[in-house]
Design a protein around this motif. Structure first.
Motif, PDB file in Angstrom:
ATOM      1  N   ILE A  54      -4.110  15.302  -8.040  1.00 54.74           N
ATOM      2  CA  ILE A  54      -3.419  14.675  -6.915  1.00 54.74           C
ATOM      3  C   ILE A  54      -2.372  13.747  -7.493  1.00 54.74           C
ATOM      4  O   ILE A  54      -2.643  12.970  -8.403  1.00 54.74           O
ATOM      5  CB  ILE A  54      -4.391  13.889  -6.023  1.00 54.74           C
ATOM      6  N   SER A  55      -1.166  13.844  -6.968  1.00 57.33           N
ATOM      7  CA  SER A  55      -0.066  13.012  -7.441  1.00 57.33           C
ATOM      8  C   SER A  55       0.432  12.150  -6.285  1.00 57.33           C
ATOM      9  O   SER A  55       0.785  12.662  -5.226  1.00 57.33           O
ATOM     10  CB  SER A  55       1.055  13.914  -7.960  1.00 57.33           C
ATOM     11  N   ILE A  56       0.463  10.829  -6.489  1.00 56.18           N
ATOM     12  CA  ILE A  56       0.926   9.885  -5.464  1.00 56.18           C
ATOM     13  C   ILE A  56       2.305   9.399  -5.859  1.00 56.18           C
ATOM     14  O   ILE A  56       2.475   8.765  -6.906  1.00 56.18           O
ATOM     15  CB  ILE A  56      -0.037   8.692  -5.331  1.00 56.18           C
ATOM     16  N   ASP A  57       3.297   9.696  -5.046  1.00 53.98           N
ATOM     17  CA  ASP A  57       4.675   9.291  -5.318  1.00 53.98           C
ATOM     18  C   ASP A  57       4.832   7.796  -5.030  1.00 53.98           C
ATOM     19  O   ASP A  57       4.850   7.369  -3.876  1.00 53.98           O
ATOM     20  CB  ASP A  57       5.634  10.104  -4.449  1.00 53.98           C
ATOM     21  N   CYS A  58       4.941   6.996  -6.076  1.00 55.19           N
ATOM     22  CA  CYS A  58       4.978   5.540  -5.937  1.00 55.19           C
ATOM     23  C   CYS A  58       6.257   5.047  -5.264  1.00 55.19           C
ATOM     24  O   CYS A  58       6.238   4.023  -4.571  1.00 55.19           O
ATOM     25  CB  CYS A  58       4.831   4.890  -7.301  1.00 55.19           C
ATOM     26  N   ILE A  59       7.351   5.759  -5.435  1.00 53.49           N
ATOM     27  CA  ILE A  59       8.613   5.354  -4.801  1.00 53.49           C
ATOM     28  C   ILE A  59       8.497   5.469  -3.281  1.00 53.49           C
ATOM     29  O   ILE A  59       8.908   4.573  -2.549  1.00 53.49           O
ATOM     30  CB  ILE A  59       9.787   6.180  -5.346  1.00 53.49           C
ATOM     31  N   THR A  60       7.918   6.549  -2.810  1.00 53.66           N
ATOM     32  CA  THR A  60       7.722   6.725  -1.373  1.00 53.66           C
ATOM     33  C   THR A  60       6.791   5.654  -0.819  1.00 53.66           C
ATOM     34  O   THR A  60       7.051   5.081   0.236  1.00 53.66           O
ATOM     35  CB  THR A  60       7.161   8.120  -1.070  1.00 53.66           C
ATOM     36  N   VAL A  61       5.726   5.372  -1.537  1.00 52.01           N
ATOM     37  CA  VAL A  61       4.785   4.329  -1.102  1.00 52.01           C
ATOM     38  C   VAL A  61       5.495   2.988  -1.011  1.00 52.01           C
ATOM     39  O   VAL A  61       5.361   2.261  -0.026  1.00 52.01           O
ATOM     40  CB  VAL A  61       3.570   4.248  -2.050  1.00 52.01           C
ATOM     41  N   GLU A  62       6.279   2.646  -2.028  1.00 54.61           N
ATOM     42  CA  GLU A  62       6.963   1.349  -2.037  1.00 54.61           C
ATOM     43  C   GLU A  62       8.061   1.256  -0.983  1.00 54.61           C
ATOM     44  O   GLU A  62       8.453   0.159  -0.604  1.00 54.61           O
ATOM     45  CB  GLU A  62       7.535   1.055  -3.419  1.00 54.61           C
ATOM     46  N   ASN A  63       8.554   2.368  -0.514  1.00 56.26           N
ATOM     47  CA  ASN A  63       9.559   2.352   0.553  1.00 56.26           C
ATOM     48  C   ASN A  63       8.939   2.292   1.941  1.00 56.26           C
ATOM     49  O   ASN A  63       9.654   2.073   2.919  1.00 56.26           O
ATOM     50  CB  ASN A  63      10.481   3.562   0.442  1.00 56.26           C
ATOM     51  N   THR A  64       7.628   2.488   2.050  1.00 56.08           N
ATOM     52  CA  THR A  64       7.007   2.512   3.371  1.00 56.08           C
ATOM     53  C   THR A  64       5.998   1.396   3.621  1.00 56.08           C
ATOM     54  O   THR A  64       5.940   0.855   4.717  1.00 56.08           O
ATOM     55  CB  THR A  64       6.304   3.856   3.623  1.00 56.08           C
ATOM     56  N   ALA A 120      -4.290   0.008   2.028  1.00 54.54           N
ATOM     57  CA  ALA A 120      -3.297  -0.742   1.246  1.00 54.54           C
ATOM     58  C   ALA A 120      -2.706  -1.904   2.042  1.00 54.54           C
ATOM     59  O   ALA A 120      -2.537  -3.004   1.509  1.00 54.54           O
ATOM     60  CB  ALA A 120      -2.192   0.187   0.767  1.00 54.54           C
ATOM     61  N   GLU A 121      -2.389  -1.688   3.306  1.00 49.57           N
ATOM     62  CA  GLU A 121      -1.785  -2.752   4.118  1.00 49.57           C
ATOM     63  C   GLU A 121      -2.744  -3.928   4.292  1.00 49.57           C
ATOM     64  O   GLU A 121      -2.338  -5.088   4.184  1.00 49.57           O
ATOM     65  CB  GLU A 121      -1.334  -2.205   5.462  1.00 49.57           C
ATOM     66  N   ASP A 122      -4.006  -3.644   4.541  1.00 51.97           N
ATOM     67  CA  ASP A 122      -5.004  -4.711   4.677  1.00 51.97           C
ATOM     68  C   ASP A 122      -5.159  -5.477   3.375  1.00 51.97           C
ATOM     69  O   ASP A 122      -5.257  -6.700   3.364  1.00 51.97           O
ATOM     70  CB  ASP A 122      -6.355  -4.143   5.108  1.00 51.97           C
ATOM     71  N   TYR A 123      -5.196  -4.748   2.269  1.00 48.77           N
ATOM     72  CA  TYR A 123      -5.319  -5.382   0.957  1.00 48.77           C
ATOM     73  C   TYR A 123      -4.126  -6.295   0.692  1.00 48.77           C
ATOM     74  O   TYR A 123      -4.291  -7.433   0.262  1.00 48.77           O
ATOM     75  CB  TYR A 123      -5.422  -4.312  -0.131  1.00 48.77           C
ATOM     76  N   LEU A 124      -2.922  -5.803   0.956  1.00 52.75           N
ATOM     77  CA  LEU A 124      -1.720  -6.595   0.690  1.00 52.75           C
ATOM     78  C   LEU A 124      -1.666  -7.850   1.554  1.00 52.75           C
ATOM     79  O   LEU A 124      -1.244  -8.910   1.090  1.00 52.75           O
ATOM     80  CB  LEU A 124      -0.470  -5.749   0.892  1.00 52.75           C
ATOM     81  N   LYS A 125      -2.099  -7.750   2.793  1.00 54.82           N
ATOM     82  CA  LYS A 125      -2.149  -8.934   3.664  1.00 54.82           C
ATOM     83  C   LYS A 125      -3.126  -9.969   3.124  1.00 54.82           C
ATOM     84  O   LYS A 125      -2.898 -11.169   3.237  1.00 54.82           O
ATOM     85  CB  LYS A 125      -2.549  -8.536   5.080  1.00 54.82           C
ATOM     86  N   ALA A 126      -4.212  -9.499   2.528  1.00 55.72           N
ATOM     87  CA  ALA A 126      -5.245 -10.409   2.045  1.00 55.72           C
ATOM     88  C   ALA A 126      -4.880 -11.093   0.731  1.00 55.72           C
ATOM     89  O   ALA A 126      -5.247 -12.241   0.516  1.00 55.72           O
ATOM     90  CB  ALA A 126      -6.558  -9.658   1.871  1.00 55.72           C
ATOM     91  N   VAL A 127      -4.156 -10.405  -0.142  1.00 57.03           N
ATOM     92  CA  VAL A 127      -3.918 -10.961  -1.479  1.00 57.03           C
ATOM     93  C   VAL A 127      -2.543 -11.587  -1.673  1.00 57.03           C
ATOM     94  O   VAL A 127      -2.328 -12.270  -2.660  1.00 57.03           O
ATOM     95  CB  VAL A 127      -4.145  -9.927  -2.593  1.00 57.03           C
ATOM     96  N   THR A 128      -1.619 -11.367  -0.765  1.00 54.89           N
ATOM     97  CA  THR A 128      -0.296 -11.947  -0.932  1.00 54.89           C
ATOM     98  C   THR A 128      -0.078 -13.025   0.105  1.00 54.89           C
ATOM     99  O   THR A 128      -0.570 -12.958   1.223  1.00 54.89           O
ATOM    100  CB  THR A 128       0.826 -10.900  -0.814  1.00 54.89           C
ATOM    101  N   GLU A 129       0.683 -14.016  -0.282  1.00 53.06           N
ATOM    102  CA  GLU A 129       0.996 -15.105   0.620  1.00 53.06           C
ATOM    103  C   GLU A 129       2.508 -15.228   0.689  1.00 53.06           C
ATOM    104  O   GLU A 129       3.173 -15.441  -0.319  1.00 53.06           O
ATOM    105  CB  GLU A 129       0.382 -16.403   0.102  1.00 53.06           C
ATOM    106  N   TYR A 130       3.041 -15.078   1.868  1.00 52.07           N
ATOM    107  CA  TYR A 130       4.482 -15.141   2.059  1.00 52.07           C
ATOM    108  C   TYR A 130       4.836 -16.412   2.803  1.00 52.07           C
ATOM    109  O   TYR A 130       4.298 -16.672   3.879  1.00 52.07           O
ATOM    110  CB  TYR A 130       4.967 -13.926   2.848  1.00 52.07           C
TER     111      TYR A 130
END
Length: 80
Positions: free
Chosen positions: A25-35, A66-76
């Motif tokens: 399985i290959s996950i395109d990181c550029i697509t992920v980072e754009n979405t 991923a969205e839940d994780y990012l909300k939990a670990v990043t502070e904006y």
């Protein structure tokens, strides 16, 4: 199906997961980072995971958490 390897391929900009039955399985990181990331802090966290913990990155993306994780670990904080 057991995962035998998970690594970032810099040539394709993909995290590649290989299983013992021959499936890759290959996950395109550029697509992920754009979405997924909404700001530079979330993008930075994803970049860190790609290079330092590709298996954790793959688990987040494939599980849809991923969205839940990012909300939990990043502070904006706004500069205002």
């Amino acid at each position: 199906m057991k995962r035998i390897s998970c690594e970032y391929n810099i040539d394709t900009a993909c995290v590649e997961i290989r299983y013992d039955n021959g499936v890759t399985i290959s996950i395109d990181c550029i697509t992920v980072e754009n979405t997924i990331p909404r700001n530079m802090y979330e993008r930075s966290e994803l970049d860190y995971l790609v290079y330092n913990a590709p298996a954790a990155y793959a688990d987040l993306i494939l599980s849809g958490k991923a969205e839940d994780y990012l909300k939990a670990v990043t502070e904006y904080r706004s500069l205002d």
